[in-house]
Scaffold this motif. Structure first.
Motif, PDB file in Angstrom:
ATOM      1  N   GLU A   1      88.555  32.962  80.173  1.00 36.44           N
ATOM      2  CA  GLU A   1      89.480  33.635  80.974  1.00 36.44           C
ATOM      3  C   GLU A   1      88.964  35.095  80.768  1.00 36.44           C
ATOM      4  OE1 GLU A   1      94.005  35.216  81.287  1.00 36.44           O
ATOM      5  OE2 GLU A   1      93.536  34.279  79.640  1.00 36.44           O
ATOM      6  N   HIS A   2      88.251  35.640  79.730  1.00 32.18           N
ATOM      7  CA  HIS A   2      87.911  36.715  79.550  1.00 32.18           C
ATOM      8  C   HIS A   2      86.410  36.929  80.192  1.00 32.18           C
ATOM      9  CE1 HIS A   2      86.756  40.656  77.866  1.00 32.18           C
ATOM     10  NE2 HIS A   2      85.502  40.134  77.216  1.00 32.18           N
ATOM     11  N   ALA A   3      85.728  36.006  80.289  1.00 30.09           N
ATOM     12  CA  ALA A   3      84.319  35.842  80.951  1.00 30.09           C
ATOM     13  C   ALA A   3      84.503  35.844  82.554  1.00 30.09           C
ATOM     14  CB  ALA A   3      83.796  34.651  80.501  1.00 30.09           C
ATOM     15  N   VAL A   4      85.437  34.935  82.995  1.00 34.16           N
ATOM     16  CA  VAL A   4      85.682  35.139  84.362  1.00 34.16           C
ATOM     17  C   VAL A   4      86.149  36.325  84.807  1.00 34.16           C
ATOM     18  CG1 VAL A   4      87.443  34.128  86.344  1.00 34.16           C
ATOM     19  CG2 VAL A   4      86.170  32.633  84.339  1.00 34.16           C
ATOM     20  N   HIS A   5      86.809  36.935  84.047  1.00 34.83           N
ATOM     21  CA  HIS A   5      87.453  38.415  84.677  1.00 34.83           C
ATOM     22  C   HIS A   5      86.243  39.419  84.685  1.00 34.83           C
ATOM     23  CE1 HIS A   5      91.793  37.165  84.072  1.00 34.83           C
ATOM     24  NE2 HIS A   5      91.961  38.310  84.783  1.00 34.83           N
ATOM     25  N   ARG A   6      85.400  39.282  83.552  1.00 32.72           N
ATOM     26  CA  ARG A   6      84.263  40.149  83.536  1.00 32.72           C
ATOM     27  C   ARG A   6      83.172  39.909  84.588  1.00 32.72           C
ATOM     28  NH1 ARG A   6      82.023  42.318  78.646  1.00 32.72           N
ATOM     29  NH2 ARG A   6      80.351  42.940  79.979  1.00 32.72           N
ATOM     30  N   LEU A   7      83.135  38.629  85.050  1.00 33.37           N
ATOM     31  CA  LEU A   7      82.159  38.253  86.159  1.00 33.37           C
ATOM     32  C   LEU A   7      82.617  38.252  87.554  1.00 33.37           C
ATOM     33  CD1 LEU A   7      80.510  35.409  84.127  1.00 33.37           C
ATOM     34  CD2 LEU A   7      79.502  37.493  84.631  1.00 33.37           C
ATOM     35  N   ALA A   8      84.125  38.323  87.534  1.00 35.23           N
ATOM     36  CA  ALA A   8      84.673  38.175  88.944  1.00 35.23           C
ATOM     37  C   ALA A   8      84.216  39.253  90.041  1.00 35.23           C
ATOM     38  CB  ALA A   8      86.259  38.369  88.930  1.00 35.23           C
ATOM     39  N   GLU A   9      83.872  40.250  89.536  1.00 40.06           N
ATOM     40  CA  GLU A   9      83.309  41.435  90.512  1.00 40.06           C
ATOM     41  C   GLU A   9      82.075  40.820  91.241  1.00 40.06           C
ATOM     42  OE1 GLU A   9      80.881  44.814  88.791  1.00 40.06           O
ATOM     43  OE2 GLU A   9      81.562  44.092  86.820  1.00 40.06           O
ATOM     44  N   PHE A  10      81.312  39.924  90.798  1.00 41.57           N
ATOM     45  CA  PHE A  10      79.903  39.429  91.466  1.00 41.57           C
ATOM     46  C   PHE A  10      80.267  38.326  92.457  1.00 41.57           C
ATOM     47  CE2 PHE A  10      78.835  40.971  87.209  1.00 41.57           C
ATOM     48  CZ  PHE A  10      78.061  42.051  87.515  1.00 41.57           C
ATOM     49  N   ASP A  11      81.655  38.274  93.042  1.00 39.97           N
ATOM     50  CA  ASP A  11      82.246  37.307  93.930  1.00 39.97           C
ATOM     51  C   ASP A  11      81.712  36.129  93.744  1.00 39.97           C
ATOM     52  OD1 ASP A  11      83.239  36.531  96.244  1.00 39.97           O
ATOM     53  OD2 ASP A  11      81.533  37.242  97.478  1.00 39.97           O
ATOM     54  N   LEU A  12      82.347  35.314  92.506  1.00 38.92           N
ATOM     55  CA  LEU A  12      81.970  33.989  92.368  1.00 38.92           C
ATOM     56  C   LEU A  12      82.474  33.004  93.223  1.00 38.92           C
ATOM     57  CD1 LEU A  12      82.573  34.235  88.499  1.00 38.92           C
ATOM     58  CD2 LEU A  12      80.461  34.781  89.817  1.00 38.92           C
ATOM     59  N   GLU A  13      81.617  32.039  93.758  1.00 36.94           N
ATOM     60  CA  GLU A  13      81.816  30.914  94.589  1.00 36.94           C
ATOM     61  C   GLU A  13      82.957  29.997  93.830  1.00 36.94           C
ATOM     62  OE1 GLU A  13      79.630  27.843  97.538  1.00 36.94           O
ATOM     63  OE2 GLU A  13      78.837  28.041  95.433  1.00 36.94           O
ATOM     64  N   TYR A  14      82.473  29.744  92.544  1.00 42.99           N
ATOM     65  CA  TYR A  14      83.362  28.971  91.606  1.00 42.99           C
ATOM     66  C   TYR A  14      82.828  29.124  90.412  1.00 42.99           C
ATOM     67  CZ  TYR A  14      80.017  24.807  92.225  1.00 42.99           C
ATOM     68  OH  TYR A  14      78.901  24.251  92.302  1.00 42.99           O
ATOM     69  N   VAL A  15      83.494  28.399  89.276  1.00 43.69           N
ATOM     70  CA  VAL A  15      83.002  28.449  87.777  1.00 43.69           C
ATOM     71  C   VAL A  15      83.193  27.032  87.325  1.00 43.69           C
ATOM     72  CG1 VAL A  15      85.324  29.066  87.012  1.00 43.69           C
ATOM     73  CG2 VAL A  15      83.605  29.146  85.386  1.00 43.69           C
ATOM     74  N   GLU A  16      82.047  26.471  87.092  1.00 47.67           N
ATOM     75  CA  GLU A  16      81.796  25.140  86.678  1.00 47.67           C
ATOM     76  C   GLU A  16      82.021  24.668  85.247  1.00 47.67           C
ATOM     77  OE1 GLU A  16      77.981  21.919  86.952  1.00 47.67           O
ATOM     78  OE2 GLU A  16      78.314  23.318  88.584  1.00 47.67           O
ATOM     79  N   GLN A  17      82.867  23.798  84.643  1.00 42.62           N
ATOM     80  CA  GLN A  17      83.206  23.503  83.453  1.00 42.62           C
ATOM     81  C   GLN A  17      83.127  24.681  82.626  1.00 42.62           C
ATOM     82  OE1 GLN A  17      83.710  20.103  83.444  1.00 42.62           O
ATOM     83  NE2 GLN A  17      84.543  20.354  81.473  1.00 42.62           N
TER      84      GLN A  17
END
Length: 346
Positions: A167-183
């Motif tokens: 959850e923390h990592a996705v929040h940090r990386l969300a600004e880069f407009d992720l298509e999806y997060v895998e496994q």
């Protein structure tokens, strides 16, 4: 070459009712190669794999060395299906593919991506053991700088985070407009919890290991733990079995490779070409991670303008000789084929 066959049908559908080849037939047809990688990937610097010249064309058996025989048996079943059975009808003649970026330092991102011609999508490896989230952020940021705003970035953690870390990592990386997060997490229950936590961000969760390494590859879909699934022909036991998983899961699918030569990539490309729908670029460009290939110069299934063709490459005997594995590794793979072939009769 011994053409005798014994055993049960390869698949469960009428057009794949080819008997399993005998062990002697497999051993007569096999070639073991060891191809160096130009970038360390999955902790490996050399990729070992086995090729068979089957009646329907060349095929590949390349489970990673650490996989046990039971898991490797699915890979052998897939190799036999592709080499001994007709392929399902295809719906498309070429497949859009993504670049794969190992967990390299940010200053190496441009060099790695330069190997991929015209790919609009990059899958970035994250959560590498011994690295930090800061390393991941720097790698993804540099990828976004190179791709520009229109490029697509997906991240793959290979189950390396727990729910809070993810959850923390996705929040940090969300600004880069992720298509999806895998496994992002290893367990299906963790994926379901994380998906609920980050739903408001609009970033889909993809399942890979929870599909290809699971006793029940559709459990992740039934649990509501993923928005899409990543499928690989060899680990799932072949093209037809992978197609059945997609149909039962009822989720969009991304076809990916398992660090294969062009022979193995062709199997994945035929899977992608046979699916009724293909909404995402596929992870079938990993030949670019190799220092060489087993097919003739100019025949490798590497992306050109972000696509690979759907075709059956033929192994080049000079390349097979150049990359031939050492005698002790050939013996290791012959013993592995012997054990896994016996499991297919059970």
């Amino acid at each position: 070459m011994d053409d005798s066959t014994t055993g049960r049908p390869v698949g469960s559908t009428s057009d794949s009712a080819t008997p399993l080849p005998s062990l002697g037939d497999l051993l007569d047809r096999m070639h073991v190669v060891a191809i160096p990688l130009h970038t360390r990937f999955r902790g490996q610097t050399v990729r070992e794999l086995t090729l068979f010249e089957g009646p329907k064309g060349w095929t590949e058996f390349s489970p990673f060395p650490e996989y046990d025989d039971a898991e490797a048996a699915s890979w052998l079943r897939a190799a036999i299906e592709f080499g001994w059975s007709p392929v399902p009808p295809i719906r498309r003649a070429e497949i859009r593919v993504n670049a794969t970026l190992p967990a390299v330092a940010a200053d190496r991102v441009a060099d790695v991506l330069a190997h991929y011609d015209g790919c609009r999508t990059v899958k970035v490896k994250v959560a590498e053991r011994g690295q930090t989230l800061g390393d991941d952020v720097a790698r993804v940021r540099r990828t976004r700088e190179i791709l520009g705003p229109e490029g697509r970035i997906r991240i793959d953690a290979n189950g390396g985070w727990n729910v809070d870390e993810a959850e923390h990592a996705v929040h940090r990386l969300a600004e880069f407009d992720l298509e999806y997060v895998e496994q992002p997490c290893a367990a299906v229950e963790e994926l379901a919890e994380l998906r609920e936590r980050i739903h408001y961000l609009g970033i889909p969760v993809a399942a890979d290991e929870s599909v290809r390494k699971a006793e029940d590859p559709v459990a992740v879909a039934r649990a509501g733990a993923a928005d899409l699934i990543v499928i690989k022909a060899q680990p799932l036991g072949g093209i037809r079995r992978a197609m059945a998983v997609v149909a039962e899961a009822g989720l969009p699918a991304v076809v990916s490779s398992a660090l294969e030569s062009s022979i193995g990539i062709a199997m994945g490309a035929h899977l992608a070409a046979a699916l009724p729908a293909l909404d995402y670029d596929c992870g079938l460009a990993t030949v670019d991670l190799f220092e060489g290939d087993v097919v003739a110069e100019g025949r490798s299934l590497v992306p050109r303008d972000g696509r690979i063709p759907v075709e059956r490459p033929v192994a080049d005997h000079d390349r097979l000789g150049r990359f031939r594995a050492t005698p002790d590794r050939e013996t290791w793979w012959r013993d592995r084929v012997t054990r896994t072939r016996a499991l297919l009769d059970d």
